[in-house]
Motif scaffolding. Structure first.
Motif, PDB file in Angstrom:
ATOM      1  N   VAL A  52       0.890  -1.154   0.043  1.00 10.37           N
ATOM      2  CA  VAL A  52       0.042   0.037  -0.059  1.00 10.37           C
ATOM      3  C   VAL A  52       0.766   1.315  -0.032  1.00 10.37           C
ATOM      4  O   VAL A  52       1.756   1.226   0.926  1.00 10.37           O
ATOM      5  CB  VAL A  52      -0.881   0.215   1.171  1.00 10.37           C
ATOM      6  CG1 VAL A  52      -1.631   1.287   1.500  1.00 10.37           C
ATOM      7  CG2 VAL A  52      -1.942  -1.146   0.977  1.00 10.37           C
ATOM      8  N   GLU A  53       0.955   1.982  -1.062  1.00 15.76           N
ATOM      9  CA  GLU A  53       1.772   3.254  -1.345  1.00 15.76           C
ATOM     10  C   GLU A  53       1.172   4.436  -0.437  1.00 15.76           C
ATOM     11  O   GLU A  53       2.117   5.381  -0.004  1.00 15.76           O
ATOM     12  CB  GLU A  53       2.031   3.481  -2.752  1.00 15.76           C
ATOM     13  CG  GLU A  53       2.220   2.294  -3.433  1.00 15.76           C
ATOM     14  CD  GLU A  53       3.143   2.735  -4.451  1.00 15.76           C
ATOM     15  OE1 GLU A  53       3.485   3.849  -4.861  1.00 15.76           O
ATOM     16  OE2 GLU A  53       3.504   1.586  -5.254  1.00 15.76           O
ATOM     17  N   SER A  54      -0.200   4.565  -0.348  1.00 21.00           N
ATOM     18  CA  SER A  54      -0.652   5.491   0.733  1.00 21.00           C
ATOM     19  C   SER A  54      -2.095   5.195   1.083  1.00 21.00           C
ATOM     20  O   SER A  54      -2.713   4.229   0.555  1.00 21.00           O
ATOM     21  CB  SER A  54      -0.925   6.532  -0.441  1.00 21.00           C
ATOM     22  OG  SER A  54      -1.498   7.799   0.186  1.00 21.00           O
ATOM     23  N   GLU A  88      -1.497  15.650  -1.643  1.00 20.21           N
ATOM     24  CA  GLU A  88      -1.103  15.377  -0.731  1.00 20.21           C
ATOM     25  C   GLU A  88      -0.609  16.514   0.115  1.00 20.21           C
ATOM     26  O   GLU A  88      -0.620  17.501  -0.466  1.00 20.21           O
ATOM     27  CB  GLU A  88       0.215  14.323  -0.866  1.00 20.21           C
ATOM     28  CG  GLU A  88      -0.284  13.172  -1.531  1.00 20.21           C
ATOM     29  CD  GLU A  88       1.170  12.004  -1.906  1.00 20.21           C
ATOM     30  OE1 GLU A  88       2.092  12.634  -1.140  1.00 20.21           O
ATOM     31  OE2 GLU A  88       0.937  11.249  -2.590  1.00 20.21           O
ATOM     32  N   SER A  89      -0.514  16.382   1.388  1.00 15.53           N
ATOM     33  CA  SER A  89       0.138  17.595   2.144  1.00 15.53           C
ATOM     34  C   SER A  89       1.321  17.095   2.879  1.00 15.53           C
ATOM     35  O   SER A  89       1.525  15.827   3.200  1.00 15.53           O
ATOM     36  CB  SER A  89      -1.063  17.964   3.060  1.00 15.53           C
ATOM     37  OG  SER A  89      -0.718  18.992   3.885  1.00 15.53           O
ATOM     38  N   GLY A 129      -1.343  10.706   3.500  1.00 14.61           N
ATOM     39  CA  GLY A 129      -1.872   9.873   2.247  1.00 14.61           C
ATOM     40  C   GLY A 129      -2.535  10.715   1.434  1.00 14.61           C
ATOM     41  O   GLY A 129      -2.725  11.776   1.615  1.00 14.61           O
ATOM     42  N   ARG A 130      -2.788  10.205   0.241  1.00 18.76           N
ATOM     43  CA  ARG A 130      -3.591  10.917  -0.923  1.00 18.76           C
ATOM     44  C   ARG A 130      -4.840  11.172  -0.181  1.00 18.76           C
ATOM     45  O   ARG A 130      -5.607  10.295   0.278  1.00 18.76           O
ATOM     46  CB  ARG A 130      -3.521   9.992  -2.222  1.00 18.76           C
ATOM     47  CG  ARG A 130      -4.204  10.438  -3.212  1.00 18.76           C
ATOM     48  CD  ARG A 130      -4.284   9.737  -4.680  1.00 18.76           C
ATOM     49  NE  ARG A 130      -3.002   9.825  -5.084  1.00 18.76           N
ATOM     50  CZ  ARG A 130      -2.478   9.203  -6.063  1.00 18.76           C
ATOM     51  NH1 ARG A 130      -3.417   8.682  -6.864  1.00 18.76           N
ATOM     52  NH2 ARG A 130      -1.427   9.377  -6.659  1.00 18.76           N
ATOM     53  N   VAL A 131      -5.531  12.390  -0.895  1.00 13.78           N
ATOM     54  CA  VAL A 131      -6.899  12.580  -0.751  1.00 13.78           C
ATOM     55  C   VAL A 131      -7.406  12.651  -2.253  1.00 13.78           C
ATOM     56  O   VAL A 131      -6.566  13.408  -2.895  1.00 13.78           O
ATOM     57  CB  VAL A 131      -7.392  13.735   0.298  1.00 13.78           C
ATOM     58  CG1 VAL A 131      -7.080  13.506   1.476  1.00 13.78           C
ATOM     59  CG2 VAL A 131      -6.392  15.051  -0.361  1.00 13.78           C
TER      60      VAL A 131
END
Length: 176
Positions: free
Chosen positions: A35-37, A90-91, A156-158
């Motif tokens: 899982v990358e993000s 991403e943040s 993580g990505r949103v």
């Protein structure tokens, strides 16, 4: 012709129950998929949570995993999206010693050019925040790393889809 590995963003709409994260991660673990993000949050529907998971696998693997995810009792619906079907960010936060902000003029230029922003400054440290795509954050990290990053973290990505998702209509049908 065999499937090529691609990056997929998975959106999983669920009830918010204890242990679900563990079971979802086990689905990927059993298949040796990294899982990358991973991001969890409230969704646009009250009382429904959303997991946003990024993986790099083949589409045939992705379809099988979606089927496994949807077998979980608390999962309402799962979707997968390619990179061109979503808008995402991403943040991240960077922490540095305060004297660098005043002694290293180049840091101020990097912050400005990257559209990052300073979120706090005190006599001991300052913190920079940056939102953007993964490659933008990676570039900023490389540029700032030479100054000695004190701490770094990234979300993580949103993501949202470009096309309308029918999850809200689907849930309304269940409530009636």
């Amino acid at each position: 012709m065999e499937d090529q590995k691609k990056q997929f963003t998975v959106s999983v709409y669920t009830e918010n129950n204890i242990g679900l994260l563990n079971r979802l991660s086990a689905i990927f673990q059993r298949r040796h998929i990294n899982v990358e993000s991973l991001n969890t949050s409230a969704s646009e529907i009250e009382g429904v949570s959303r997991f946003t998971i990024v993986v790099k696998i083949t589409e045939s693997q992705m379809k099988k995993i979606i089927g496994q995810i949807e077998k979980q009792v608390e999962v309402i619906k799962a979707y997968y999206h390619t990179e061109d079907e979503i808008i995402y960010q991403e943040s991240c936060l960077f922490k540095f010693k305060s004297d660098l902000l005043f002694d290293e003029r180049q840091i101020q230029n990097i912050i400005k050019e990257s559209n990052a922003r300073i979120v706090t400054v005190n006599k001991e440290f300052f913190v920079i925040e940056k939102s953007g795509r993964k490659d933008e954050i990676d570039l900023l990290y490389r540029e700032l790393n030479v100054f000695g990053i004190g701490q770094f973290t990234r979300s993580g990505r949103v993501a949202v889809t470009k096309d309308k998702m029918n999850i809200s209509k689907m849930l309304e049908a269940f409530q009636n």
